[in-house]
Design a protein around this motif. Sequence first.
Motif, PDB file in Angstrom:
ATOM      1  N   LEU A  61       0.835  -1.202   0.000  1.00 22.86           N
ATOM      2  CA  LEU A  61       0.000   0.000   0.000  1.00 22.86           C
ATOM      3  C   LEU A  61       0.871   1.253   0.000  1.00 22.86           C
ATOM      4  O   LEU A  61       0.604   2.212  -0.739  1.00 22.86           O
ATOM      5  N   TYR A 104      -1.241  -1.265  -5.348  1.00 23.64           N
ATOM      6  CA  TYR A 104      -2.637  -1.347  -4.900  1.00 23.64           C
ATOM      7  C   TYR A 104      -3.225  -2.732  -5.157  1.00 23.64           C
ATOM      8  O   TYR A 104      -3.976  -3.258  -4.329  1.00 23.64           O
ATOM      9  N   ALA A 107      -1.829  -5.066  -2.529  1.00 23.59           N
ATOM     10  CA  ALA A 107      -2.453  -4.816  -1.230  1.00 23.59           C
ATOM     11  C   ALA A 107      -3.864  -5.398  -1.180  1.00 23.59           C
ATOM     12  O   ALA A 107      -4.278  -5.965  -0.165  1.00 23.59           O
TER      13      ALA A 107
END
Length: 117
Positions: free
Chosen positions: A43, A79, A82
Amino acid sequence: MFVVETFLSMLFVKCKSRGEQLAVVIGMLVLIAVCVGIGKFLLGMGEAGADTFIEMSASDGHDHSDFQRGSGEVAIYGYAGAALCALLGIIFAIMAGINLVRFITRTGLADHDAGWS
């Protein structure tokens, strides 16, 4: 359909002993902690890539298209990684919860004659 059936059978697998149930619960807690750590890293990597992408967009007018594209890819991969870690963490939490309830209530052990189910 095979994938869903396999996933559900993995969630509801029965252990042979109470020691195995406890080992599964502890193992899932360790895997959840690993998912949290890796997810936080990814992240942060995604946020850094997105910030760099935005900074390059508002730069001094020079052509930074290659660098901008690379930082955009880093943001997307960060992203996506994550999100994958979050999904795996949820699955591990469900598995740990099921086996913890089984451990506390002393249920869910496989029959010695039936084998794995």
